[in-house]
Design an enzyme around this catalytic site. Structure first.
Site, PDB file in Angstrom:
ATOM      1  CG  HIS A  82      -1.813   1.206   1.263  1.00  0.00           C
ATOM      2  ND1 HIS A  82      -3.033   1.205   0.634  1.00  0.00           N
ATOM      3  CD2 HIS A  82      -1.656   2.449   1.785  1.00  0.00           C
ATOM      4  CE1 HIS A  82      -3.596   2.384   0.771  1.00  0.00           C
ATOM      5  NE2 HIS A  82      -2.789   3.165   1.468  1.00  0.00           N
ATOM      6  CG  ASP A 161     -11.595   4.362   5.719  1.00  0.00           C
ATOM      7  OD1 ASP A 161     -11.071   5.177   6.506  1.00  0.00           O
ATOM      8  OD2 ASP A 161     -11.359   4.361   4.499  1.00  0.00           O
ATOM      9  NE  ARG A 168      -9.453  11.164   8.726  1.00  0.00           N
ATOM     10  CZ  ARG A 168      -8.633  10.345   8.038  1.00  0.00           C
ATOM     11  NH1 ARG A 168      -9.051   9.157   7.649  1.00  0.00           N
ATOM     12  NH2 ARG A 168      -7.424  10.714   7.755  1.00  0.00           N
ATOM     13  CB  SER A 183      -8.035   5.785   7.246  1.00  0.00           C
ATOM     14  OG  SER A 183      -8.381   5.771   5.888  1.00  0.00           O
ATOM     15  CE  LYS A 187      -8.680   2.664   3.343  1.00  0.00           C
ATOM     16  NZ  LYS A 187      -8.866   4.002   2.854  1.00  0.00           N
TER      17      LYS A 187
HETATM   18  N1  URA Z   1      -5.376   7.214   2.424  1.00  0.00           N
HETATM   19  C1  URA Z   1      -6.354   6.579   3.123  1.00  0.00           C
HETATM   20  O1  URA Z   1      -6.830   5.513   2.742  1.00  0.00           O
HETATM   21  N2  URA Z   1      -6.778   7.152   4.273  1.00  0.00           N
HETATM   22  C2  URA Z   1      -6.289   8.313   4.745  1.00  0.00           C
HETATM   23  O2  URA Z   1      -6.719   8.753   5.785  1.00  0.00           O
HETATM   24  C3  URA Z   1      -5.281   8.975   4.000  1.00  0.00           C
HETATM   25  C4  URA Z   1      -4.828   8.384   2.835  1.00  0.00           C
END
Ligand code: URA
Length: 442
Positions: A82, A161, A168, A183, A187
């Site tokens: 990621h 999320d 946010r 966040s 995932k």
């Molecule tokens: N990418 C994400 O998935 N979440 C965040 O809060 C910032 C970047």
């Protein structure tokens, strides 16, 4: 339990326990806790931070708010990667096929562009016919047969999320380290891979602009991943300069293919190889050095490119494009951005380069915007290069000439030119793992 008391506790710098975080996430996803209370909580977290335990519990609760993907029907070690987001960051298109060509499975769920940063799903969709929305069984079947599949998030993955990120975004609480860490990691945990390699970007085009903030974010995410029983490491990589020369979806796929054919820009090739080596190492394939050489070989012998072609075919994409770039969607117009003075490029505001590509419609200004797969920028000069007045700094691609003025100005303003040659930049700053941290000198 009352949300009011939890907000009060966090406001005063207290630590929320697992039960309290469960109550908060569950209540928010069910709609029992309203946005105005959650907004107050997010701002209290923004100012008072969260301990490692709190961040881990929040992440676990978010991950469990929806489906947790079970990848066990796919044999072997599954590894995920990621990136925290960057400009010209097309490494997934290179690393995924490299790792899969060496027999490590990649069942990757990727996202779309976010703000000034690009997203893998938008890039893959620039290949005509490529399907990023595929049923779970077919996704598993492709990973089993080809070694890799890349799809958008489907089903009910981490609904907490989705709701929290949207809140946010409108309450100025995106740039909070525990909120970003939870966040991203919620995932990754829900996506089910055994190993997770994090590419934490640092610099003017990253969410984290300073090395120290990037290291803090990486440490938190690695702690969450290892705490949840996954093999998890992070590399801190440069995003003070766009990665490679291409910014924009079809342009980036074309550049990735160049790297897979053993050519392409040196910075992109090196960052991709280091991340691929980290993934292979995580999967137990050897030392980082051995894995680097194995990865390099897949670029030389063409096996990584073959794997990208097989994945493209399996996901319905037109494989002929990968051999013939002129078959990709083409922009109707181009425009050159010229240097206004001679000298060395001593700084690039990489976030501004990303925004310039969004102005050309390579990315979205609003969630519902359509993107133009052919639009974008090819940089001719980057940080450290010498340039003469009137020389071309970059070529812009768009389907509407009227977009060039604002995008060209944005890009030109992103370059700072001066008389003295700047110091070379590192591409990889540090490696963070559960057992410690290594900082790299060069
Ligand atoms: N990418 C994400 O998935 N979440 C965040 O809060 C910032 C970047």
């Amino acid at each position: 339990m009352r949300m009011y008391d939890l907000i009060e506790k966090k406001k005063r710098g207290g630590e929320l326990n697992h039960d309290e975080l469960h109550y908060m996430v569950d209540g928010y996803v069910k709609g029992e806790i309203p946005d105005y209370q959650m907004s107050a909580m997010l701002m209290a977290i923004y100012f008072n931070g969260m301990s490692d335990d709190e961040t881990t519990f929040l992440t676990l609760e978010m991950a469990r708010s929806g489906d947790m993907v079970d990848l066990s029907p796919i044999e072997g070690f599954k590894v995920d990667k990621h990136s925290t987001g960057g400009v010209g960051d097309k490494t997934t298109l290179i690393i995924g096929p490299v790792v899969a060509a060496l027999g490590v499975r990649v069942a990757k769920m990727s996202g779309r562009g976010l703000g000034h940063t690009g997203g893998t799903i938008d890039k893959l969709e620039a290949i005509p016919g490529f399907r990023t929305s595929i049923p779970r069984e077919e996704f598993f079947d492709i990973v089993g047969r080809v070694g890799i599949a890349v799809a958008g998030q489907s089903g009910n993955l981490v609904p907490a999320d989705k709701k929290l990120y949207a809140l946010r975004d409108v309450t100025a609480t995106v740039d909070s380290i525990p909120l970003i860490a939870s966040s991203i990691m919620s995932k990754k945990l829900a996506a089910g891979s055994d190993g997770i390699v994090l590419d934490v970007k640092t610099g003017s085009g990253a969410f984290m602009k300073t090395l120290e903030d990037s290291v803090t974010l990486a440490r938190k995410m690695v702690a969450i991943g290892t705490g949840a029983g996954r093999a998890c490491t992070a590399l801190i990589t440069d995003m003070d300069v766009p990665l490679g020369f291409a910014i924009g979806n079809a342009l980036e796929v074309i550049e990735s293919v160049e790297v897979l054919k053993g050519k392409g820009p040196e910075d992109l090739r090196e960052v991709s190889l280091r991340l691929a080596a980290e993934m292979l190492h995580t999967a137990g394939r050897g030392s980082a050095g051995e894995c680097y050489h194995m990865a390099e070989k897949t670029l030389r012998d063409g096996s990584a490119f073959e794997t990208l072609k097989k994945m493209t075919e399996a996901q319905g994409g037109d494989v002929r494009c990968l051999e013939n770039p002129e078959l990709f969607p083409q922009a109707a117009f181009t425009s050159e951005v010229k240097a206004q003075q001679s000298g060395y490029i001593v700084h690039m505001d990489t976030e501004a380069c990303g925004i310039a590509s969004v102005l050309l419609r390579a990315g979205r200004s609003r969630k519902e915007d359509e993107i133009d797969p052919a639009a974008g920028i090819v940089l001719c000069k980057k940080y450290g290069d010498r340039v003469e007045e009137g020389q071309t700094l970059a070529v812009l691609y768009a389907s509407d000439r009227d977009l060039f003025e604002a995008a060209g100005k944005k890009l030109l303003d992103a370059y700072r030119i001066s008389d003295s040659r700047p110091e070379a930049k590192k591409l990889i700053y540090a490696r963070i793992s559960g057992s410690g941290e290594v900082r790299y000198e060069a």
